[in-house]
Scaffold this active site. Sequence first.
Site, PDB file in Angstrom:
ATOM      1  N   ASP A 107       0.844  -1.192   0.000  1.00 61.10           N
ATOM      2  CA  ASP A 107       0.000   0.000   0.000  1.00 61.10           C
ATOM      3  C   ASP A 107       0.880   1.243   0.000  1.00 61.10           C
ATOM      4  O   ASP A 107       2.001   1.218   0.525  1.00 61.10           O
ATOM      5  CB  ASP A 107      -0.913   0.009   1.232  1.00 61.10           C
ATOM      6  CG  ASP A 107      -2.124   0.915   1.064  1.00 61.10           C
ATOM      7  OD1 ASP A 107      -3.214   0.393   0.776  1.00 61.10           O
ATOM      8  OD2 ASP A 107      -1.976   2.146   1.196  1.00 61.10           O
ATOM      9  N   TYR A 123     -12.005   8.995 -14.332  1.00 62.27           N
ATOM     10  CA  TYR A 123     -11.947   7.713 -13.631  1.00 62.27           C
ATOM     11  C   TYR A 123     -12.465   6.597 -14.541  1.00 62.27           C
ATOM     12  O   TYR A 123     -11.854   5.524 -14.638  1.00 62.27           O
ATOM     13  CB  TYR A 123     -12.775   7.790 -12.346  1.00 62.27           C
ATOM     14  CG  TYR A 123     -12.780   6.529 -11.514  1.00 62.27           C
ATOM     15  CD1 TYR A 123     -11.727   6.237 -10.657  1.00 62.27           C
ATOM     16  CD2 TYR A 123     -13.849   5.630 -11.572  1.00 62.27           C
ATOM     17  CE1 TYR A 123     -11.728   5.083  -9.884  1.00 62.27           C
ATOM     18  CE2 TYR A 123     -13.858   4.481 -10.802  1.00 62.27           C
ATOM     19  CZ  TYR A 123     -12.802   4.209  -9.950  1.00 62.27           C
ATOM     20  OH  TYR A 123     -12.809   3.067  -9.198  1.00 62.27           O
ATOM     21  N   LYS A 157     -10.323   3.320 -15.876  1.00 65.09           N
ATOM     22  CA  LYS A 157     -10.758   1.954 -15.628  1.00 65.09           C
ATOM     23  C   LYS A 157     -11.045   1.202 -16.922  1.00 65.09           C
ATOM     24  O   LYS A 157     -10.858  -0.021 -17.012  1.00 65.09           O
ATOM     25  CB  LYS A 157     -11.966   1.953 -14.708  1.00 65.09           C
ATOM     26  CG  LYS A 157     -11.644   2.354 -13.266  1.00 65.09           C
ATOM     27  CD  LYS A 157     -10.560   1.472 -12.669  1.00 65.09           C
ATOM     28  CE  LYS A 157     -10.426   1.648 -11.166  1.00 65.09           C
ATOM     29  NZ  LYS A 157      -9.341   0.797 -10.607  1.00 65.09           N
ATOM     30  N   THR A 164     -19.487  -0.150  -3.825  1.00 63.83           N
ATOM     31  CA  THR A 164     -18.938  -0.953  -2.739  1.00 63.83           C
ATOM     32  C   THR A 164     -18.488  -0.037  -1.610  1.00 63.83           C
ATOM     33  O   THR A 164     -17.906   1.026  -1.855  1.00 63.83           O
ATOM     34  CB  THR A 164     -17.740  -1.783  -3.237  1.00 63.83           C
ATOM     35  OG1 THR A 164     -18.138  -2.562  -4.367  1.00 63.83           O
ATOM     36  CG2 THR A 164     -17.206  -2.694  -2.156  1.00 63.83           C
TER      37      THR A 164
END
Length: 250
Positions: free
Chosen positions: A36, A150, A154, A182
């Site tokens: 991360d 975005y 993607k 989500t």
Amino acid sequence: MRFSGKNLFATGGGSGIAAAVARRFTEEGGRVAVADLDEGRAKAVAAELEGALALACDVSDEDSVRAALAAAEQQLGGVDAVFNAGGHAEFGPIEEWSLERWNRMMLVHAGGTFLVCKHALPLLRRRGGGSIVNVASVAAFIAQRNNAPYGAAKAAVAGFTRQLALEVGPEIRVNVVAPGRTHSGMTEPIMLARGEGDVAKGAQAFGQGNIQKRVAAPEELAAAVCFLLSDDASFVTGSTMVVDGGETVV
């Protein structure tokens, strides 16, 4: 115990979907390198998991990616699977976007996926093959207001995944998961805004855009990802698994 003796390298592993994948992968017998940008969050997740390793990794920086993967291979003894979930979200009308912000969006999502895959492939081949799962989004396939950069990033991830699957098969399988709404660290600010500071209220509003009228828990995405990572999906490559509660058909 589908992942007994297997090692996973997961980016974005300090929170959200990747953290849930790391937990499930470990529960099913595997070990995980939790990578991360925020090393503290990676350490917090890894501390919960038997045999896990925490790594700082900036997916937009090639030296950082190379070093993290080398550390994972050295300390875990090899890498058998990769989950690319490192990313960020920004929204707004396209007229308000600078080229710098656009380039950053493409670099983190599409560029980061490319860099991790590029440097993971030799590691996977040294183990005789393996599985890669990249993260796209329903925004790659349906239009969403104030979400063009975005969605474009993607869509690039989804297209890259298909091309890479052809290039590296049959030894290495490459698939992409496209989550819908989500509950994660990336989406929580959206829910806070919609709920006027109340996450639960915001989540209820946010979830109205799909058939199931709710947001997914990260664990629900982890189930799909771990299927694709496992030998249960041995005949699945170059595919996109949409996990969105039916949002793309509404």
